[in-house]
Motif scaffolding. Structure first.
Motif, PDB file in Angstrom:
ATOM      1  N   ALA B 298       0.806  -1.224   0.000  1.00 10.52           N
ATOM      2  CA  ALA B 298       0.000   0.000   0.000  1.00 10.52           C
ATOM      3  C   ALA B 298       0.839   1.275   0.000  1.00 10.52           C
ATOM      4  O   ALA B 298       0.421   2.296  -0.535  1.00 10.52           O
ATOM      5  N   ALA B 299       2.015   1.253   0.589  1.00  5.68           N
ATOM      6  CA  ALA B 299       2.818   2.476   0.677  1.00  5.68           C
ATOM      7  C   ALA B 299       4.288   2.134   0.528  1.00  5.68           C
ATOM      8  O   ALA B 299       5.033   2.116   1.493  1.00  5.68           O
ATOM      9  N   ARG B 308       3.503  12.370   2.079  1.00  6.90           N
ATOM     10  CA  ARG B 308       3.785  13.268   0.959  1.00  6.90           C
ATOM     11  C   ARG B 308       2.693  13.149  -0.111  1.00  6.90           C
ATOM     12  O   ARG B 308       2.239  14.116  -0.683  1.00  6.90           O
ATOM     13  N   LYS B 309       2.277  11.894  -0.346  1.00  8.46           N
ATOM     14  CA  LYS B 309       1.264  11.657  -1.370  1.00  8.46           C
ATOM     15  C   LYS B 309      -0.061  12.286  -0.974  1.00  8.46           C
ATOM     16  O   LYS B 309      -0.748  12.895  -1.781  1.00  8.46           O
ATOM     17  N   LEU B 310      -0.429  12.152   0.319  1.00  7.84           N
ATOM     18  CA  LEU B 310      -1.707  12.672   0.775  1.00  7.84           C
ATOM     19  C   LEU B 310      -1.702  14.195   0.810  1.00  7.84           C
ATOM     20  O   LEU B 310      -2.733  14.830   0.613  1.00  7.84           O
ATOM     21  N   ARG B 311      -0.516  14.765   1.077  1.00  9.54           N
ATOM     22  CA  ARG B 311      -0.459  16.213   1.223  1.00  9.54           C
ATOM     23  C   ARG B 311      -0.605  16.955  -0.095  1.00  9.54           C
ATOM     24  O   ARG B 311      -1.160  18.039  -0.147  1.00  9.54           O
ATOM     25  N   ARG B 312      -0.048  16.384  -1.162  1.00 11.60           N
ATOM     26  CA  ARG B 312      -0.187  17.088  -2.442  1.00 11.60           C
ATOM     27  C   ARG B 312      -0.517  16.095  -3.563  1.00 11.60           C
ATOM     28  O   ARG B 312       0.304  15.820  -4.424  1.00 11.60           O
ATOM     29  N   ALA B 315      -0.580  18.044  -7.087  1.00 19.02           N
ATOM     30  CA  ALA B 315       0.721  18.443  -7.641  1.00 19.02           C
ATOM     31  C   ALA B 315       1.407  17.244  -8.293  1.00 19.02           C
ATOM     32  O   ALA B 315       2.004  17.359  -9.356  1.00 19.02           O
ATOM     33  N   ALA B 316       1.264  16.089  -7.632  1.00 22.75           N
ATOM     34  CA  ALA B 316       1.917  14.896  -8.161  1.00 22.75           C
ATOM     35  C   ALA B 316       1.262  14.457  -9.460  1.00 22.75           C
ATOM     36  O   ALA B 316       1.923  14.063 -10.404  1.00 22.75           O
ATOM     37  N   ALA B 317      -0.088  14.557  -9.492  1.00 23.68           N
ATOM     38  CA  ALA B 317      -0.816  14.108 -10.674  1.00 23.68           C
ATOM     39  C   ALA B 317      -0.599  15.067 -11.848  1.00 23.68           C
ATOM     40  O   ALA B 317      -0.569  14.655 -12.994  1.00 23.68           O
ATOM     41  N   GLY B 318      -0.417  16.330 -11.536  1.00 22.16           N
ATOM     42  CA  GLY B 318      -0.302  17.339 -12.579  1.00 22.16           C
ATOM     43  C   GLY B 318       1.074  17.433 -13.212  1.00 22.16           C
ATOM     44  O   GLY B 318       1.280  18.175 -14.150  1.00 22.16           O
ATOM     45  N   LYS B 319       2.013  16.689 -12.650  1.00 19.21           N
ATOM     46  CA  LYS B 319       3.398  16.740 -13.176  1.00 19.21           C
ATOM     47  C   LYS B 319       3.479  16.208 -14.598  1.00 19.21           C
ATOM     48  O   LYS B 319       2.811  15.221 -14.920  1.00 19.21           O
TER      49      LYS B 319
END
Lengths: 243, 320
Positions: B298-299, B308-312, B315-319
Motif C-alpha cells: 500500500a505504501a 507526501r502523497k496525501l499532502r499534495r 501536484a503529483a498528478a499534474g506533473k
C-alpha cells in the motif's frame, strides 16, 4: 603541449574474454578524436581503461599534463577524474531517481570542482536551458535527448580538460543525434576541451572530428590522420561502411 | 552555534530533556522497560538506513553487530569491571571495525549476494560466542548490575535515558550524512554505481565509511543489553529479529529521510510491545510480517511517502 593522452599497446579484457589486443592511440590538446567501430569491438572497454574502471593486462596509459606524466593504470577512477578527465558513459547512466540538479551537483564531486560549483552550474544551465527549466524534475522522467544533454552537462561539472564521450547517439532519434553531436562541438569550442568520442555513427562523428581511429575486434585497423583520409580509405569502406 | 539553534537541534535537545524528565518522574517502571526497547530499535533502524536506505545495500547482518556490541560489554565487564559508558565506547570501536572488515569483504558483491553474505556474518559471530566459554558459551552468563548512576532511581530508568541520548546522536549522525556530500555520493551509487564512479565519487571508500558508521551505531545499541537483561546468551543476542525489525522499521517509515526509520521503528517496536503484553509474545513476530507486507503493497515509500502523497495529490498528478 599541455595535455597529451597516450595509449600504448594496451591489452585488456574480462577474465577469459580479451576485448583489446595491443591498442595504441594518442590525443593531444584541443583535438576531437573519433573512435569508430560497431558494437562489440572494444570501444567502451578502451574508454573504461582510460578511466581506470577496467585494468589493462598489458601496455600503458599515460596522461601528460603540464609537463607531468601520470600513469593512469595505477590510479583509481576518482584520482583520474581529479586530474581532469571526465566521461559521459554509454547509455547515459544518469541517476534516474535524483533530480536534474542533484545529477549535476554529483558531477562536481571531486574536491577541485566543489569550489566552483555555482559557476559551473550556471554554465551548464546557460548551455542547456532546458535543464534549468527541469531542474527539480527527476532525471529518469526526461526524454532520451534531454537525458543525453544532462549526461554531458554532468560530465562538464567537474570542469574537465579531457572529455570522453561513449556513444552519445545510442538510443536517440536521428535528429537528436545530430543535436547532441553539435552540442559537443560547441562545448569543445567554448571551453577548449579535448574530446575522445566513441561512436558507431560514422557520418555524424566525422562531422565534428579532426581525425579518427577505426577499431575492429579489439584492434586498431586504421589510424586516420585526417577526416579526409578516413572518408576516402578503401579499408574504411570495406570494414566499416560495408560498401 | 547557529547550527545548534536550528529546528533539528532544538528538537534533539527537547527529546533528551523529555527523556530525562520522564526517567526522573513517576511513571510506571514498565514504561521504561518497554521504552528502552523502542529506543533501541530507533537506533538500529537509523543505523541500518545509513547503508540500506541511502546507499541501497540491504544488510541483514544487524543482529551480528548488535550481538557483538553486547558481547564486547560482557567481556569488558567481566574482565575489568568497566563502567557502562566505557563498554558502549568499546562496543562502538569493535563493531565499527567489524563493519569496516565485513564491508571490505562483502561490498564488492551487489544486490541479493551482498544481503546473503551479511546473513552469514550473524552465524559466524554467533558460533564464535557459543564456543567461547569465558563469555558464557552456549548457556549464557548471569551478570550483577552495579548501582545506577545518580540521579536515577533504578537501573532501567538510567538505561532508558542513555538509550534516548544514543538515539538522538544516531539520528543526528544519519541526518548529517544525509544532507552532506557523503549522502549525495551514497544516493548516487545507489542509483548507478558506474556513473557515480565516472563522476569521481569514491564509491568503495564511501560504502566502507557508511558500513563502519552503521556498524558502530548498531554495536552501541547492543552494548547496554547485558545490563538491561542482567543476562546474556548467544541465541537471543544474535536473533534475526533484530535484523528484521531494523530493516522493517526503516522500510515502513521511509528510507529517503532520516525521520523515516525513527517513525517506523517507534511504530513497529511499540506495536510489538503492546502485542506482547496484550496478546502473546509469539504474535509480535507476526505483527512485523503483516505490517511489512501491508506497507510494501500500500505504501512502498513508507509512512513519509504516504504523507507526501496525501499532502499534495494534485501536484503529483499534474506533473508532466
Amino acid at each position: 603541449m599541455a595535455l597529451k593522452l597516450t595509449v600504448e599497446n594496451v591489452d585488456a579484457g574480462y577474465r577469459a574474454v580479451r576485448a583489446l589486443h595491443g591498442v595504441s592511440l594518442d590525443i593531444v590538446q584541443g583535438e576531437t578524436v573519433a573512435l569508430l567501430g560497431t558494437n562489440g569491438n572494444g570501444k567502451s572497454t578502451l574508454m573504461k581503461c582510460i578511466m581506470g574502471m577496467v585494468r589493462p593486462t598489458g601496455g600503458a596509459v599515460t596522461l601528460e599534463l603540464d609537463g607531468q606524466r601520470h600513469d593512469l593504470t595505477r590510479l583509481s577512477t576518482e584520482e583520474i577524474v581529479n586530474l581532469g578527465v571526465s566521461m559521459v558513459p554509454e547509455g547515459r547512466r544518469l541517476f534516474p531517481k535524483l533530480t536534474v540538479e542533484e545529477n549535476l551537483l554529483l558531477g562536481a564531486f571531486r574536491a577541485l570542482a566543489r569550489g566552483e560549483i555555482t559557476k559551473n552550474l550556471a554554465y551548464s544551465y546557460e548551455m542547456f536551458p532546458a535543464l534549468k527549466e527541469r531542474r527539480r524534475q527527476l532525471a529518469g522522467s526526461m526524454s532520451g535527448g534531454q537525458q543525453q544533454m544532462l549526461a554531458i552537462a554532468r560530465a562538464l561539472m567537474s570542469a574537465p580538460k579531457l572529455l570522453l564521450v561513449d556513444e552519445p547517439s545510442v538510443g536517440l532519434a536521428p535528429i537528436l543525434v545530430s543535436h547532441t553531436i553539435t552540442a559537443i562541438k560547441e562545448l569543445k569550442q567554448r571551453y577548449g576541451l579535448t574530446v575522445l568520442m566513441a561512436e558507431q555513427n560514422f557520418h555524424q562523428a566525422v562531422r565534428i572530428a579532426d581525425r579518427g581511429y577505426i577499431i575492429v575486434h579489439g584492434e586498431i585497423v586504421f589510424d586516420g590522420r585526417s577526416v579526409a583520409a578516413l572518408e576516402q580509405n578503401d579499408l574504411v569502406k570495406s570494414y566499416y561502411l560495408g560498401t | 552555534m547557529r547550527r545548534l539553534a536550528s529546528p533539528f537541534g532544538i528538537g534533539a535537545a527537547a527529546t533528551v530533556v523529555l527523556a530525562g524528565v520522564l526517567a526522573l518522574g513517576g511513571a510506571n517502571e514498565y514504561f521504561f522497560f518497554a521504552g528502552y526497547v523502542v529506543l533501541q530499535f530507533v537506533v538500529l533502524a537509523t543505523a541500518w538506513n545509513i547503508l540500506g536506505g541511502y546507499a541501497g545495500y540491504v544488510n541483514f547482518g544487524t543482529a551480528a553487530f548488535f550481538g557483538i556490541g553486547a558481547y564486547t560489554s560482557v567481556l569488558l565487564f567481566k574482565s575489568l569491571g568497566a563502567p557502562l559508558l566505557v563498554q558502549m565506547a568499546a562496543a562502538a570501536v569493535v563493531t565499527g571495525l567489524l563493519g569496516f572488515g565485513t564491508g571490505l569483504l562483502t561490498l564488492r558483491l551487489r544486490g541479493i549476494f551482498y544481503s546473503i553474505a551479511t546473513v552469514a556474518v550473524i552465524f559466524i559471530a554467533e558460533t564464535l560466542m557459543i564456543n567461547w566459554r569465558y563469555v558464557g558459551g552456549a548457556t549464557g552468563l548471569q551478570l550483577l548490575r552495579p548501582a545506577p548512576m545518580l540521579p536515577f532511581e533504578t537501573y532501567t530508568r538510567m538505561l532508558f535515558f542513555i538509550m534516548a541520548v544514543v538515539a538522538v546522536l544516531a539520528v543526528a549522525i544519519a541526518r548529517y550524512i544525509e544532507i552532506s556530500w557523503i549522502g549525495r555520493g551514497l544516493r548516487a551509487l545507489r542509483d548507478t554505481e558506474e556513473a557515480a564512479e565516472c563522476s569521481g565519487v569514491p564509491t568503495l571508500r564511501l560504502k566502507l565509511l557508511a558500513c563502519t558508521i552503521s556498524g558502530a551505531l548498531m554495536g552501541v545499541a547492543g552494548a547496554p543489553l547485558p545490563m538491561y537483561l542482567s543476562f546474556l546468551e548467544p541465541a537471543s543476542s544474535f536473533s534475526l529479529n533484530y535484523s528484521v525489525v531494523a530493516l522493517a522499521g526503516a522500510i515502513i517509515g521511509g528510507t529517503a529521510h532520516w525521520l523515516g526509520p525513527v517513525l517506523g521503528a517507534i511504530l513497529l517496536a511499540s506495536m510489538q510491545q503492546i502485542v506482547t503484553v496484550t496478546i502473546s509474545s509469539e504474535m509480535n513476530v507476526l505483527v512485523v510480517g503483516v505490517m511489512l507486507v501491508v506497507f510494501v503493497v500500500a505504501a512502498p515509500d513508507g509512512i513519509l511517502g504516504l504523507i507526501r502523497k496525501l499532502r499534495r495529490p494534485r501536484a503529483a498528478a499534474g506533473k508532466p
